[in-house]
Design an enzyme around this catalytic site. Sequence first.
Site, PDB file in Angstrom:
ATOM      1  N   ASN A   9       0.870  -1.184   0.000  1.00  0.00           N
ATOM      2  CA  ASN A   9       0.000   0.000   0.000  1.00  0.00           C
ATOM      3  C   ASN A   9       0.904   1.231   0.000  1.00  0.00           C
ATOM      4  O   ASN A   9       1.516   1.548   1.016  1.00  0.00           O
ATOM      5  CB  ASN A   9      -0.891  -0.035   1.253  1.00  0.00           C
ATOM      6  N   LYS A  11       0.108   4.290  -0.211  1.00  0.00           N
ATOM      7  CA  LYS A  11      -0.498   5.487   0.410  1.00  0.00           C
ATOM      8  C   LYS A  11      -0.250   6.706  -0.490  1.00  0.00           C
ATOM      9  O   LYS A  11      -0.221   6.554  -1.703  1.00  0.00           O
ATOM     10  CB  LYS A  11       0.042   5.658   1.836  1.00  0.00           C
ATOM     11  N   HIS A  94      -9.208   1.264   5.247  1.00  0.00           N
ATOM     12  CA  HIS A  94      -7.911   1.498   5.894  1.00  0.00           C
ATOM     13  C   HIS A  94      -8.089   2.452   7.073  1.00  0.00           C
ATOM     14  O   HIS A  94      -8.873   3.402   6.996  1.00  0.00           O
ATOM     15  CB  HIS A  94      -6.906   2.064   4.891  1.00  0.00           C
ATOM     16  N   GLU A  96      -6.386   4.817   8.121  1.00  0.00           N
ATOM     17  CA  GLU A  96      -6.138   6.243   7.820  1.00  0.00           C
ATOM     18  C   GLU A  96      -7.370   6.872   7.191  1.00  0.00           C
ATOM     19  O   GLU A  96      -7.664   8.044   7.417  1.00  0.00           O
ATOM     20  CB  GLU A  96      -4.903   6.368   6.902  1.00  0.00           C
ATOM     21  N   GLU A 166      -5.038  -4.816  10.667  1.00  0.00           N
ATOM     22  CA  GLU A 166      -3.982  -3.817  10.845  1.00  0.00           C
ATOM     23  C   GLU A 166      -4.200  -3.075  12.171  1.00  0.00           C
ATOM     24  O   GLU A 166      -4.954  -2.100  12.214  1.00  0.00           O
ATOM     25  CB  GLU A 166      -4.005  -2.808   9.691  1.00  0.00           C
ATOM     26  N   GLY A 172       3.042   2.260  10.749  1.00  0.00           N
ATOM     27  CA  GLY A 172       4.004   3.345  10.587  1.00  0.00           C
ATOM     28  C   GLY A 172       4.751   3.704  11.857  1.00  0.00           C
ATOM     29  O   GLY A 172       5.431   4.732  11.922  1.00  0.00           O
ATOM     30  N   SER A 212       3.916  -2.217  10.212  1.00  0.00           N
ATOM     31  CA  SER A 212       5.378  -2.280  10.388  1.00  0.00           C
ATOM     32  C   SER A 212       5.984  -3.639  10.026  1.00  0.00           C
ATOM     33  O   SER A 212       6.906  -4.109  10.697  1.00  0.00           O
ATOM     34  CB  SER A 212       5.769  -1.870  11.810  1.00  0.00           C
TER      35      SER A 212
HETATM   36  P1  13P Z   1       3.400   0.328   7.622  1.00  0.00           P
HETATM   37  O1  13P Z   1       3.908  -0.963   6.992  1.00  0.00           O
HETATM   38  O2  13P Z   1       4.141   1.537   7.112  1.00  0.00           O
HETATM   39  O3  13P Z   1       3.326   0.241   9.098  1.00  0.00           O
HETATM   40  O4  13P Z   1       1.900   0.514   7.080  1.00  0.00           O
HETATM   41  C1  13P Z   1       1.003  -0.537   7.190  1.00  0.00           C
HETATM   42  C2  13P Z   1      -0.224  -0.166   6.449  1.00  0.00           C
HETATM   43  O5  13P Z   1      -0.936   0.749   6.839  1.00  0.00           O
HETATM   44  C3  13P Z   1      -0.547  -0.899   5.218  1.00  0.00           C
HETATM   45  O6  13P Z   1      -1.815  -0.604   4.772  1.00  0.00           O
END
Ligand code: 13P
Length: 249
Positions: A9, A11, A94, A96, A166, A172, A212
Amino acid sequence: MRRKIVAGNWKMNNDLGQTDELLTELLKKMPETEASVMVAPSFISLRVAYDALIQSPIEVIAQNMHFAESGAYTGEVSAEMLKSAEIDTVILGHSERRAYFNETDETLAKKVSTAIAHDMTVVFCFGEELTDRKSNRHFEVVESQLKKGLFHLESQAWKNIILAYEPVWAIGTGETATPAQAQEMHAFIRKTVAEQYSSDIADKVSILYGGSVKPDNAKEIFSQADVDGGLIGGASLNAKDFIAIIEAI
Ligand code: 13P
């Protein structure tokens, strides 16, 4: 056998030039694998990515879409538009999008229905926040997200569903769920799906872990019985790291 999946992803990263660069590097070193590999660039880069990967087994998927068919929704993208660009899979829910764009369980349920009506595959994301885990509410929160987002679907729609657990506190942050924490939650998710639908559906659905995942922890997380792959954020922006994660599966 359940499908193993590694999905990147991206983003809000990578313009057109960077998309081309990253995919060129990825293609040069892409290992042979039985796992399905996916990348989710921004809307702007979807078509460039699709063209770059057309001869490869890597699937290009979208990060979001609207639930309406078309109309006055400035700035939004529909299922039909994605399909017209040959994009058949979309990430929905997601954290976010839930946190920064006010996506609720109700709007997500509508998005899921629209995607399924267009015969798209959905990578459905969900996961608890740190406060939920600290107050021991993580199972309850995850169960509620699953029920409200997905349990209106008919059984046959589940062939088009991929789940992505997640935990928000691991996204992150560099802090990962331990392999045992991931396994415990994935087993709970599978049990919840089995109770609502059937053990056959639950056994077949791929459940990805996200948060992560890096080259140095991927193997251990992926080795858990109910972890069928990963949804990778930061590490998917670097070809070497993403390839190492694909190799880990
Ligand atoms: P990270 O791997 O940067 O922690 O992000 C995970 C994520 O949100 C994948 O959709």
